[in-house]
Design an enzyme around this catalytic site. Sequence first.
Site, PDB file in Angstrom:
ATOM      1  N   LYS A 271       0.784   7.804  32.456  1.00 52.09           N
ATOM      2  CA  LYS A 271       1.680   6.900  33.032  1.00 52.09           C
ATOM      3  C   LYS A 271       2.931   7.588  32.384  1.00 52.09           C
ATOM      4  O   LYS A 271       4.369   7.300  33.037  1.00 52.09           O
ATOM      5  CB  LYS A 271       1.636   5.519  33.184  1.00 52.09           C
ATOM      6  CG  LYS A 271      -0.040   5.217  33.718  1.00 52.09           C
ATOM      7  CD  LYS A 271       0.130   3.353  34.006  1.00 52.09           C
ATOM      8  CE  LYS A 271      -1.418   2.894  34.100  1.00 52.09           C
ATOM      9  NZ  LYS A 271      -1.896   2.261  33.740  1.00 52.09           N
ATOM     10  N   GLY A 272       3.130   7.586  30.919  1.00 53.03           N
ATOM     11  CA  GLY A 272       4.241   7.163  29.699  1.00 53.03           C
ATOM     12  C   GLY A 272       5.418   8.035  30.412  1.00 53.03           C
ATOM     13  O   GLY A 272       5.878   8.075  30.375  1.00 53.03           O
TER      14      GLY A 272
ATOM     15  N   GLU B  82       5.161  15.183  28.913  1.00 55.37           N
ATOM     16  CA  GLU B  82       4.877  14.308  28.656  1.00 55.37           C
ATOM     17  C   GLU B  82       5.841  13.070  27.859  1.00 55.37           C
ATOM     18  O   GLU B  82       6.739  13.787  27.595  1.00 55.37           O
ATOM     19  CB  GLU B  82       3.872  15.016  27.115  1.00 55.37           C
ATOM     20  CG  GLU B  82       2.669  14.732  27.186  1.00 55.37           C
ATOM     21  CD  GLU B  82       1.658  13.872  27.632  1.00 55.37           C
ATOM     22  OE1 GLU B  82       2.498  12.252  27.436  1.00 55.37           O
ATOM     23  OE2 GLU B  82       0.854  13.318  27.002  1.00 55.37           O
ATOM     24  N   ASP B  83       5.101  12.234  27.405  1.00 55.80           N
ATOM     25  CA  ASP B  83       6.073  11.108  27.196  1.00 55.80           C
ATOM     26  C   ASP B  83       6.171  10.947  25.735  1.00 55.80           C
ATOM     27  O   ASP B  83       6.930  11.382  25.049  1.00 55.80           O
ATOM     28  CB  ASP B  83       5.805   9.690  26.704  1.00 55.80           C
ATOM     29  CG  ASP B  83       4.553   9.387  26.747  1.00 55.80           C
ATOM     30  OD1 ASP B  83       3.424  10.668  26.567  1.00 55.80           O
ATOM     31  OD2 ASP B  83       3.737   8.698  26.595  1.00 55.80           O
TER      32      ASP B  83
ATOM     33  N   ASP C 286       1.396  13.235  19.886  1.00 53.95           N
ATOM     34  CA  ASP C 286       1.127  12.529  18.885  1.00 53.95           C
ATOM     35  C   ASP C 286      -0.413  13.519  17.739  1.00 53.95           C
ATOM     36  O   ASP C 286      -0.085  14.641  17.514  1.00 53.95           O
ATOM     37  CB  ASP C 286       0.264  11.389  18.834  1.00 53.95           C
ATOM     38  CG  ASP C 286      -0.104   9.974  17.637  1.00 53.95           C
ATOM     39  OD1 ASP C 286       0.053  11.058  16.239  1.00 53.95           O
ATOM     40  OD2 ASP C 286      -0.571   9.544  17.516  1.00 53.95           O
TER      41      ASP C 286
ATOM     42  N   VAL D 118       6.450   3.698  18.744  1.00 56.58           N
ATOM     43  CA  VAL D 118       7.876   3.336  19.792  1.00 56.58           C
ATOM     44  C   VAL D 118       7.179   3.201  20.680  1.00 56.58           C
ATOM     45  O   VAL D 118       6.170   3.497  21.542  1.00 56.58           O
ATOM     46  CB  VAL D 118       8.907   4.883  19.779  1.00 56.58           C
ATOM     47  CG1 VAL D 118       8.900   4.513  18.459  1.00 56.58           C
ATOM     48  CG2 VAL D 118       7.457   5.833  19.895  1.00 56.58           C
TER      49      VAL D 118
ATOM     50  N   ASP E 113       4.329   2.394  26.259  1.00 55.43           N
ATOM     51  CA  ASP E 113       3.907   1.206  26.157  1.00 55.43           C
ATOM     52  C   ASP E 113       3.359   0.745  25.218  1.00 55.43           C
ATOM     53  O   ASP E 113       3.066   2.287  23.954  1.00 55.43           O
ATOM     54  CB  ASP E 113       2.872   1.401  26.910  1.00 55.43           C
ATOM     55  CG  ASP E 113       1.679   1.556  26.755  1.00 55.43           C
ATOM     56  OD1 ASP E 113       1.314   3.180  26.564  1.00 55.43           O
ATOM     57  OD2 ASP E 113       0.469   1.531  26.525  1.00 55.43           O
TER      58      ASP E 113
ATOM     59  N   ARG F 256       6.693  -0.848  29.238  1.00 59.67           N
ATOM     60  CA  ARG F 256       7.042   0.734  29.647  1.00 59.67           C
ATOM     61  C   ARG F 256       8.921   0.688  30.385  1.00 59.67           C
ATOM     62  O   ARG F 256       9.625   2.364  30.164  1.00 59.67           O
ATOM     63  CB  ARG F 256       6.366   1.476  31.479  1.00 59.67           C
ATOM     64  CG  ARG F 256       4.877   1.585  30.193  1.00 59.67           C
ATOM     65  CD  ARG F 256       4.160   2.627  31.374  1.00 59.67           C
ATOM     66  NE  ARG F 256       3.171   2.261  30.923  1.00 59.67           N
ATOM     67  CZ  ARG F 256       2.167   3.437  30.170  1.00 59.67           C
ATOM     68  NH1 ARG F 256       3.029   4.260  29.367  1.00 59.67           N
ATOM     69  NH2 ARG F 256       0.817   2.986  29.783  1.00 59.67           N
TER      70      ARG F 256
HETATM   71  P1  IMP Z   1      -2.360  12.226  21.538  1.00 55.45           P
HETATM   72  O1  IMP Z   1      -3.711  13.088  21.908  1.00 55.45           O
HETATM   73  O2  IMP Z   1      -2.798  11.453  19.948  1.00 55.45           O
HETATM   74  O3  IMP Z   1      -1.219  13.596  21.124  1.00 55.45           O
HETATM   75  O4  IMP Z   1      -1.902  11.416  21.958  1.00 55.45           O
HETATM   76  C1  IMP Z   1      -0.875  11.299  22.719  1.00 55.45           C
HETATM   77  C2  IMP Z   1      -0.549   9.682  23.555  1.00 55.45           C
HETATM   78  O5  IMP Z   1      -0.890   8.515  22.823  1.00 55.45           O
HETATM   79  C3  IMP Z   1       0.421   9.674  23.959  1.00 55.45           C
HETATM   80  O6  IMP Z   1       0.766  10.500  25.796  1.00 55.45           O
HETATM   81  C4  IMP Z   1       0.650   8.413  24.658  1.00 55.45           C
HETATM   82  O7  IMP Z   1       0.495   7.118  25.315  1.00 55.45           O
HETATM   83  C5  IMP Z   1      -0.045   7.921  23.084  1.00 55.45           C
HETATM   84  N1  IMP Z   1       0.905   7.674  21.869  1.00 55.45           N
HETATM   85  C6  IMP Z   1       0.827   8.084  20.714  1.00 55.45           C
HETATM   86  N2  IMP Z   1       1.954   7.429  20.063  1.00 55.45           N
HETATM   87  C7  IMP Z   1       2.996   6.459  20.573  1.00 55.45           C
HETATM   88  C8  IMP Z   1       3.546   5.183  20.828  1.00 55.45           C
HETATM   89  O8  IMP Z   1       4.164   5.850  18.994  1.00 55.45           O
HETATM   90  N3  IMP Z   1       3.385   4.869  21.171  1.00 55.45           N
HETATM   91  C9  IMP Z   1       3.586   4.654  22.135  1.00 55.45           C
HETATM   92  N4  IMP Z   1       2.649   6.031  22.359  1.00 55.45           N
HETATM   93  C10 IMP Z   1       1.734   6.279  21.991  1.00 55.45           C
HETATM   94 MG    MG Z   2       0.464   9.572  27.379  1.00 54.58          MG
END
Ligand code: IMP
Ligand code: MG
Length: 190
Positions: A53-54, A109-110, A113, A164, A170, A176
């Site tokens: 949803k981000g 994407e939001d 990470d 963040v 979120d 959000r």
């Molecule tokens: P990844 O697979 O670790 O890159 O996951 C990314 C997802 O983790 C993002 O789409 C967010 O939903 C969540 N995420 C990672 N870091 C943050 C943060 O600082 N705040 C909120 N959500 C985060």
């Molecule tokens: Mg996400």
Amino acid sequence: MSSQKPAQFTEFTNPNLEVMFSAEQIRARVSELGRQITANYTGRDLVLVGVLKGSVIFLSDLMREIDLNLKIDFMAVSSYKDETVSSGDVEILKDLTHSIRGKDVIVVEDIIDTGLTLFRLMEILGSRGANSLKIATLLDKPEPRIKTELVIDYCGFRIPNRFVVGYGLDAANRYRNLPFIGVVKDPGMV
Ligand code: IMP
Ligand code: MG
């Protein structure tokens, strides 16, 4: 959700949040990204794919800064968050409504990470015959990245390794709706 903030504060002025990017800073940057995408996709068949949803707030602002006859679609996937690299596939919770065959796709994407979720999502979408497949993320948090080979084509802001919230992002599905992006000072208060 606890409400340990003193009574004179609202959600938007919650003293447990430190503003990292103001609504105005975000608006200016999203506008720049929109101009870049407009220039790069003129004459092409653009589809923005939001990852729920981000990404919803970023996508809804970004699409209004892209002066093209585009389409949007959404996907929802489960996250790898608490798992290890080799622990399996991402689960598609909601798939696209329309085929992306022959389309020029930007996945929106939001935040990226570790990159694990998006990397697998790009593999899945990469097998569907799109003419091109790119990534736009509002935030890039490079420090925890595991999938370092992930190429980010459009990035709003590169940020340090902090958690963040706001502008779609979120903590436990809250925050959000904040119009800015903020750091949670005391995660125990989320
Ligand atoms: P990844 O697979 O670790 O890159 O996951 C990314 C997802 O983790 C993002 O789409 C967010 O939903 C969540 N995420 C990672 N870091 C943050 C943060 O600082 N705040 C909120 N959500 C985060
Ligand atoms: Mg996400």
